[in-house]
Design a protein around this motif. Structure first.
Motif, PDB file in Angstrom:
ATOM      1  N   PHE A 129       0.821  -1.207   0.000  1.00 47.96           N
ATOM      2  CA  PHE A 129       0.000   0.000   0.000  1.00 47.96           C
ATOM      3  C   PHE A 129       0.857   1.259   0.000  1.00 47.96           C
ATOM      4  N   CYS A 130       0.415   2.222  -0.807  1.00 48.25           N
ATOM      5  CA  CYS A 130       0.989   3.561  -0.820  1.00 48.25           C
ATOM      6  C   CYS A 130      -0.158   4.511  -1.147  1.00 48.25           C
ATOM      7  N   GLY A 131       0.094   5.804  -1.073  1.00 53.94           N
ATOM      8  CA  GLY A 131      -0.955   6.762  -1.423  1.00 53.94           C
ATOM      9  C   GLY A 131      -1.327   7.662  -0.264  1.00 53.94           C
ATOM     10  N   THR A 132      -2.588   8.054  -0.241  1.00 55.00           N
ATOM     11  CA  THR A 132      -3.023   9.050   0.733  1.00 55.00           C
ATOM     12  C   THR A 132      -4.495   8.858   1.087  1.00 55.00           C
ATOM     13  N   LEU A 133      -4.981   9.366   2.105  1.00 53.45           N
ATOM     14  CA  LEU A 133      -4.389   9.917   3.305  1.00 53.45           C
ATOM     15  C   LEU A 133      -4.094   8.787   4.282  1.00 53.45           C
ATOM     16  N   ALA A 134      -2.969   8.884   4.964  1.00 51.84           N
ATOM     17  CA  ALA A 134      -2.464   7.795   5.799  1.00 51.84           C
ATOM     18  C   ALA A 134      -3.507   7.230   6.749  1.00 51.84           C
ATOM     19  N   ASN A 135      -4.042   8.077   7.608  1.00 55.13           N
ATOM     20  CA  ASN A 135      -4.931   7.595   8.676  1.00 55.13           C
ATOM     21  C   ASN A 135      -6.392   7.498   8.252  1.00 55.13           C
ATOM     22  N   VAL A 136      -6.655   7.711   6.989  1.00 56.62           N
ATOM     23  CA  VAL A 136      -8.038   7.623   6.515  1.00 56.62           C
ATOM     24  C   VAL A 136      -8.115   6.443   5.536  1.00 56.62           C
ATOM     25  N   CYS A 137      -8.007   6.698   4.263  1.00 60.68           N
ATOM     26  CA  CYS A 137      -8.231   5.642   3.272  1.00 60.68           C
ATOM     27  C   CYS A 137      -7.117   4.603   3.217  1.00 60.68           C
ATOM     28  N   VAL A 138      -5.868   5.001   3.445  1.00 59.22           N
ATOM     29  CA  VAL A 138      -4.790   4.013   3.458  1.00 59.22           C
ATOM     30  C   VAL A 138      -4.998   3.046   4.618  1.00 59.22           C
ATOM     31  N   LEU A 139      -5.208   3.569   5.806  1.00 59.74           N
ATOM     32  CA  LEU A 139      -5.387   2.731   6.997  1.00 59.74           C
ATOM     33  C   LEU A 139      -6.612   1.836   6.884  1.00 59.74           C
ATOM     34  N   HIS A 140      -7.732   2.384   6.465  1.00 58.36           N
ATOM     35  CA  HIS A 140      -8.965   1.589   6.409  1.00 58.36           C
ATOM     36  C   HIS A 140      -8.899   0.510   5.328  1.00 58.36           C
ATOM     37  N   THR A 141      -8.288   0.812   4.205  1.00 58.98           N
ATOM     38  CA  THR A 141      -8.183  -0.185   3.141  1.00 58.98           C
ATOM     39  C   THR A 141      -7.175  -1.269   3.511  1.00 58.98           C
ATOM     40  N   GLY A 146      -6.170  -6.877   5.628  1.00 57.68           N
ATOM     41  CA  GLY A 146      -5.681  -7.788   6.650  1.00 57.68           C
ATOM     42  C   GLY A 146      -6.743  -8.738   7.159  1.00 57.68           C
ATOM     43  N   VAL A 147      -7.947  -8.230   7.403  1.00 56.22           N
ATOM     44  CA  VAL A 147      -9.007  -9.112   7.902  1.00 56.22           C
ATOM     45  C   VAL A 147      -9.535 -10.033   6.813  1.00 56.22           C
ATOM     46  N   ARG A 148      -9.189  -9.751   5.558  1.00 61.95           N
ATOM     47  CA  ARG A 148      -9.552 -10.633   4.444  1.00 61.95           C
ATOM     48  C   ARG A 148      -8.425 -11.626   4.120  1.00 61.95           C
ATOM     49  N   ASP A 149      -7.422 -11.677   4.962  1.00 61.48           N
ATOM     50  CA  ASP A 149      -6.310 -12.616   4.872  1.00 61.48           C
ATOM     51  C   ASP A 149      -5.339 -12.337   3.735  1.00 61.48           C
ATOM     52  N   TYR A 150      -5.246 -11.089   3.306  1.00 58.33           N
ATOM     53  CA  TYR A 150      -4.148 -10.670   2.444  1.00 58.33           C
ATOM     54  C   TYR A 150      -2.973 -10.305   3.355  1.00 58.33           C
ATOM     55  N   ARG A 151      -1.792 -10.255   2.796  1.00 56.88           N
ATOM     56  CA  ARG A 151      -0.612  -9.778   3.524  1.00 56.88           C
ATOM     57  C   ARG A 151      -0.442  -8.299   3.193  1.00 56.88           C
ATOM     58  N   PRO A 152      -0.859  -7.392   4.086  1.00 58.68           N
ATOM     59  CA  PRO A 152      -0.727  -5.962   3.806  1.00 58.68           C
ATOM     60  C   PRO A 152       0.639  -5.443   4.255  1.00 58.68           C
ATOM     61  N   ILE A 153       1.289  -4.721   3.352  1.00 59.94           N
ATOM     62  CA  ILE A 153       2.567  -4.073   3.636  1.00 59.94           C
ATOM     63  C   ILE A 153       2.396  -2.596   3.310  1.00 59.94           C
ATOM     64  N   LEU A 154       2.670  -1.732   4.256  1.00 58.56           N
ATOM     65  CA  LEU A 154       2.585  -0.296   4.008  1.00 58.56           C
ATOM     66  C   LEU A 154       3.973   0.227   3.660  1.00 58.56           C
TER      67      LEU A 154
END
Length: 190
Positions: A129-141, A146-154
């Motif tokens: 993950f990259c992009g914007t805004l950190a604590n809004v759409c980046v964090l929520h997506t 993660g809860v869908r069992d993907y490996r999320p890396i920021l």
């Protein structure tokens, strides 16, 4: 930090005029500053054979007229409305013909979109993950991934924000609860 490009997508969250251009309705200078890092990460990932997904936050007319508690326009003011210049991806991005663009209507790019189906159909299990805004759409997506069992890396150095403390919180929270955090240089598409 190794990722398998055959099973990886870089998710570029909301790098749109509204957030990244000085004339945008919710312009955040750090979002514009993240543009070079985002494009460099995308280029390296694309060259390695990873998939690229762009999200666009787009609000249709009247989206919040019948809501009781959830009204982004009340919180942020009117922004990235359907069909507007504000809602378009920033010109500094290079969107290739085989990149996937997801139009979303809330902070989470998985909510009521085809994103999960697209990723599953292409055998994607790891998301950078990259992009914007950190604590809004980046964090929520990323949290939703993660809860869908993907490996999320920021990608820590390719994330825009309004205040530096928002980015710090996002990275700490992601690493603590659901994902991994690394600078772009530490992510090896191998």
């Amino acid at each position: 930090m190794d990722v398998d490009p055959a099973h990886t997508a870089v998710v570029v969250v909301d790098m749109q005029n509204g957030f990244c251009h000085p004339d945008g309705s919710l312009y955040a200078p750090a979002s514009e500053d993240a543009l070079a890092a985002v494009t460099a990460l995308v280029s390296r990932a694309r060259d390695a054979g990873a998939r690229i997904v762009y999200t666009r936050d787009v609000h249709p007319p009247g989206q919040f007229e019948r809501t009781t508690h959830y009204d982004e326009f009340e919180r942020w003011g009117e922004h990235v409305t359907a069909g507007s210049w504000d809602a378009q991806l920033h010109d500094g991005l290079t969107v290739a013909a085989d990149d996937h663009v997801v139009e979303k209507h809330t902070y989470d790019a998985f909510y009521e979109t085809e994103l999960d189906g697209y990723l599953t159909a292409h055998g994607i299990t790891e998301l950078v993950f990259c992009g914007t805004l950190a604590n809004v759409c980046v964090l929520h997506t990323a949290g939703s991934a993660g809860v869908r069992d993907y490996r999320p890396i920021l990608a820590a150095d390719a994330v825009g924000y309004i205040e530096a403390s928002h980015k710090e919180y996002t990275l700490d929270h992601a690493e603590w609860l659901f994902g991994e955090v690394a600078d772009r240089a530490a992510i090896a598409f191998a």
